[in-house]
Design a protein around this motif. Sequence first.
Motif, PDB file in Angstrom:
ATOM      1  N   PHE A 195      -8.267   1.033  -2.657  1.00  0.00           N
ATOM      2  CA  PHE A 195      -7.127   0.254  -2.182  1.00  0.00           C
ATOM      3  C   PHE A 195      -7.563  -1.092  -1.680  1.00  0.00           C
ATOM      4  O   PHE A 195      -6.778  -1.858  -1.220  1.00  0.00           O
ATOM      5  CB  PHE A 195      -6.371   1.024  -1.076  1.00  0.00           C
ATOM      6  CG  PHE A 195      -5.884   2.369  -1.549  1.00  0.00           C
ATOM      7  CD1 PHE A 195      -4.966   2.463  -2.578  1.00  0.00           C
ATOM      8  CD2 PHE A 195      -6.360   3.525  -0.984  1.00  0.00           C
ATOM      9  CE1 PHE A 195      -4.521   3.685  -3.023  1.00  0.00           C
ATOM     10  CE2 PHE A 195      -5.902   4.755  -1.425  1.00  0.00           C
ATOM     11  CZ  PHE A 195      -4.992   4.839  -2.444  1.00  0.00           C
TER      12      PHE A 195
ATOM     13  N   ASN B 138       8.504   6.878  -9.289  1.00  0.00           N
ATOM     14  CA  ASN B 138       8.166   7.653  -8.092  1.00  0.00           C
ATOM     15  C   ASN B 138       9.267   8.677  -7.815  1.00  0.00           C
ATOM     16  O   ASN B 138       9.985   8.609  -6.816  1.00  0.00           O
ATOM     17  CB  ASN B 138       7.982   6.706  -6.901  1.00  0.00           C
ATOM     18  CG  ASN B 138       7.279   7.350  -5.730  1.00  0.00           C
ATOM     19  OD1 ASN B 138       6.849   8.489  -5.801  1.00  0.00           O
ATOM     20  ND2 ASN B 138       7.157   6.609  -4.639  1.00  0.00           N
TER      21      ASN B 138
ATOM     22  N   GLN C   4       4.662   6.067   3.031  1.00  0.00           N
ATOM     23  CA  GLN C   4       4.082   5.523   1.806  1.00  0.00           C
ATOM     24  C   GLN C   4       5.132   5.231   0.737  1.00  0.00           C
ATOM     25  O   GLN C   4       4.990   4.283  -0.041  1.00  0.00           O
ATOM     26  CB  GLN C   4       3.005   6.450   1.246  1.00  0.00           C
ATOM     27  CG  GLN C   4       3.459   7.889   0.946  1.00  0.00           C
ATOM     28  CD  GLN C   4       3.112   8.817   2.072  1.00  0.00           C
ATOM     29  OE1 GLN C   4       3.319   8.493   3.237  1.00  0.00           O
ATOM     30  NE2 GLN C   4       2.579   9.991   1.726  1.00  0.00           N
ATOM     31  N   ASP C   5       6.198   6.026   0.715  1.00  0.00           N
ATOM     32  CA  ASP C   5       7.268   5.789  -0.247  1.00  0.00           C
ATOM     33  C   ASP C   5       8.157   4.628   0.198  1.00  0.00           C
ATOM     34  O   ASP C   5       8.596   3.821  -0.621  1.00  0.00           O
ATOM     35  CB  ASP C   5       8.117   7.055  -0.421  1.00  0.00           C
ATOM     36  CG  ASP C   5       7.320   8.208  -1.014  1.00  0.00           C
ATOM     37  OD1 ASP C   5       6.392   7.942  -1.814  1.00  0.00           O
ATOM     38  OD2 ASP C   5       7.605   9.367  -0.665  1.00  0.00           O
TER      39      ASP C   5
ATOM     40  N   LYS D  63      -3.642   1.525   4.071  1.00  0.00           N
ATOM     41  CA  LYS D  63      -3.998   1.736   2.665  1.00  0.00           C
ATOM     42  C   LYS D  63      -2.738   1.847   1.794  1.00  0.00           C
ATOM     43  O   LYS D  63      -2.730   1.360   0.652  1.00  0.00           O
ATOM     44  CB  LYS D  63      -4.883   2.967   2.499  1.00  0.00           C
ATOM     45  CG  LYS D  63      -4.206   4.305   2.699  1.00  0.00           C
ATOM     46  CD  LYS D  63      -5.186   5.453   2.424  1.00  0.00           C
ATOM     47  CE  LYS D  63      -4.516   6.799   2.578  1.00  0.00           C
ATOM     48  NZ  LYS D  63      -5.459   7.929   2.312  1.00  0.00           N
ATOM     49  N   TYR D  64      -1.674   2.432   2.345  1.00  0.00           N
ATOM     50  CA  TYR D  64      -0.438   2.530   1.570  1.00  0.00           C
ATOM     51  C   TYR D  64       0.241   1.164   1.444  1.00  0.00           C
ATOM     52  O   TYR D  64       0.788   0.827   0.390  1.00  0.00           O
ATOM     53  CB  TYR D  64       0.514   3.541   2.206  1.00  0.00           C
ATOM     54  CG  TYR D  64       0.051   4.964   2.084  1.00  0.00           C
ATOM     55  CD1 TYR D  64      -0.233   5.519   0.839  1.00  0.00           C
ATOM     56  CD2 TYR D  64      -0.108   5.771   3.212  1.00  0.00           C
ATOM     57  CE1 TYR D  64      -0.662   6.841   0.719  1.00  0.00           C
ATOM     58  CE2 TYR D  64      -0.538   7.087   3.100  1.00  0.00           C
ATOM     59  CZ  TYR D  64      -0.809   7.606   1.854  1.00  0.00           C
ATOM     60  OH  TYR D  64      -1.237   8.908   1.736  1.00  0.00           O
TER      61      TYR D  64
ATOM     62  N   SER E 127       9.667  10.750  -4.454  1.00  0.00           N
ATOM     63  CA  SER E 127       9.593   9.957  -3.230  1.00  0.00           C
ATOM     64  C   SER E 127      10.658  10.379  -2.225  1.00  0.00           C
ATOM     65  O   SER E 127      11.702  10.926  -2.579  1.00  0.00           O
ATOM     66  CB  SER E 127       9.758   8.472  -3.554  1.00  0.00           C
ATOM     67  OG  SER E 127      10.994   8.246  -4.212  1.00  0.00           O
TER      68      SER E 127
ATOM     69  N   ASP F  68      -3.386   5.858   8.108  1.00  0.00           N
ATOM     70  CA  ASP F  68      -3.153   5.795   6.658  1.00  0.00           C
ATOM     71  C   ASP F  68      -2.230   4.652   6.242  1.00  0.00           C
ATOM     72  O   ASP F  68      -2.123   4.352   5.053  1.00  0.00           O
ATOM     73  CB  ASP F  68      -2.545   7.109   6.158  1.00  0.00           C
ATOM     74  CG  ASP F  68      -3.548   8.251   6.182  1.00  0.00           C
ATOM     75  OD1 ASP F  68      -4.754   7.972   6.185  1.00  0.00           O
ATOM     76  OD2 ASP F  68      -3.118   9.417   6.212  1.00  0.00           O
ATOM     77  N   TRP F  69      -1.552   4.048   7.185  1.00  0.00           N
ATOM     78  CA  TRP F  69      -0.517   3.077   6.832  1.00  0.00           C
ATOM     79  C   TRP F  69      -1.080   1.858   6.115  1.00  0.00           C
ATOM     80  O   TRP F  69      -0.443   1.341   5.190  1.00  0.00           O
ATOM     81  CB  TRP F  69       0.259   2.664   8.078  1.00  0.00           C
ATOM     82  CG  TRP F  69       1.304   3.663   8.484  1.00  0.00           C
ATOM     83  CD1 TRP F  69       1.347   4.994   8.156  1.00  0.00           C
ATOM     84  CD2 TRP F  69       2.454   3.422   9.290  1.00  0.00           C
ATOM     85  NE1 TRP F  69       2.447   5.587   8.715  1.00  0.00           N
ATOM     86  CE2 TRP F  69       3.148   4.653   9.415  1.00  0.00           C
ATOM     87  CE3 TRP F  69       2.963   2.289   9.935  1.00  0.00           C
ATOM     88  CZ2 TRP F  69       4.330   4.771  10.138  1.00  0.00           C
ATOM     89  CZ3 TRP F  69       4.139   2.404  10.664  1.00  0.00           C
ATOM     90  CH2 TRP F  69       4.821   3.632  10.763  1.00  0.00           C
TER      91      TRP F  69
ATOM     92  N   ASP G 268       6.399   1.317  -0.366  1.00  0.00           N
ATOM     93  CA  ASP G 268       6.389   1.032  -1.800  1.00  0.00           C
ATOM     94  C   ASP G 268       7.763   0.558  -2.250  1.00  0.00           C
ATOM     95  O   ASP G 268       7.879  -0.345  -3.085  1.00  0.00           O
ATOM     96  CB  ASP G 268       5.976   2.273  -2.594  1.00  0.00           C
ATOM     97  CG  ASP G 268       5.691   1.945  -4.049  1.00  0.00           C
ATOM     98  OD1 ASP G 268       4.685   1.251  -4.319  1.00  0.00           O
ATOM     99  OD2 ASP G 268       6.482   2.354  -4.922  1.00  0.00           O
TER     100      ASP G 268
ATOM    101  N   LYS H 185      -1.726  -0.791  -1.073  1.00  0.00           N
ATOM    102  CA  LYS H 185      -1.435  -0.294  -2.422  1.00  0.00           C
ATOM    103  C   LYS H 185      -0.130  -0.882  -2.937  1.00  0.00           C
ATOM    104  O   LYS H 185      -0.036  -1.305  -4.100  1.00  0.00           O
ATOM    105  CB  LYS H 185      -1.364   1.241  -2.398  1.00  0.00           C
ATOM    106  CG  LYS H 185      -1.184   1.867  -3.772  1.00  0.00           C
ATOM    107  CD  LYS H 185      -1.206   3.394  -3.651  1.00  0.00           C
ATOM    108  CE  LYS H 185      -1.025   4.043  -5.019  1.00  0.00           C
ATOM    109  NZ  LYS H 185      -1.036   5.530  -4.913  1.00  0.00           N
ATOM    110  N   SER H 186       0.907  -0.934  -2.077  1.00  0.00           N
ATOM    111  CA  SER H 186       2.183  -1.527  -2.466  1.00  0.00           C
ATOM    112  C   SER H 186       2.032  -3.029  -2.722  1.00  0.00           C
ATOM    113  O   SER H 186       2.607  -3.561  -3.673  1.00  0.00           O
ATOM    114  CB  SER H 186       3.228  -1.284  -1.366  1.00  0.00           C
ATOM    115  OG  SER H 186       4.472  -1.853  -1.722  1.00  0.00           O
TER     116      SER H 186
END
Length: 204
Positions: free
Chosen positions: A204, A113, A122-123, A44-45, A116, A41-42, A126, A48-49
């Motif tokens: 993303f 956020n 993901q936080d 895509k996060y 978070s 998942d890393w 970001d 996104k950032s």
Amino acid sequence: MHIKTILVGLLVISGFLLGGCANVPPAKPNNICDIFDDKSDWYKYARKSEKRWGSTIPVMMAIMYQESQFVHNARTKRTKILWVIPGPRKSSAFGYAQVKNETWYEYQKSSGNNWSRRDRYQDAVDFIGWYNAQSQKRSKIRLNDAYNLYLAYHEGHGGFNRGTYKKKTWLRNTAQQVANRAAMYSRQLPQCEGRLKGPWWWPF
């Protein structure tokens, strides 16, 4: 009833084991493709950032590695009282991005956020993107300039603008290591980004 109790216990234990595995740092942190293959998942996060704040994935990942080596609950060391007794920690810095309490609160308020957490990837990624965007605004640093972005990340924007890093040879050396890692990640990422992005319609 006894069997149901055993099953519930097994589910709880499995949850703890899976959660623990999820928080294990990537096995091969020197290759960004291996990192994203290890942590599905890393990417895509991080993307996104990158799209939200404009800071590149290699730069954000290089800063995160320098701060915590991708350890989710990293903390500063405790001080010692009388050289033996554990005392308070040197600062409130915590998590993947090693963020202090007050800076994290500022990020939450500014980014929206509010829920978070510093120990959630993901936080944290970001946050790094957000902070680098602030460095661009407050200190006129380009968003792909890993060297100066890290100096501002470490010293704060006020300290960077005053040049507090100029008398800290160790910090300038560390910033160069971050820049070198960001450059390495930048060379590696094109080798796998095509498959990591997924289909053209992926958000993303």
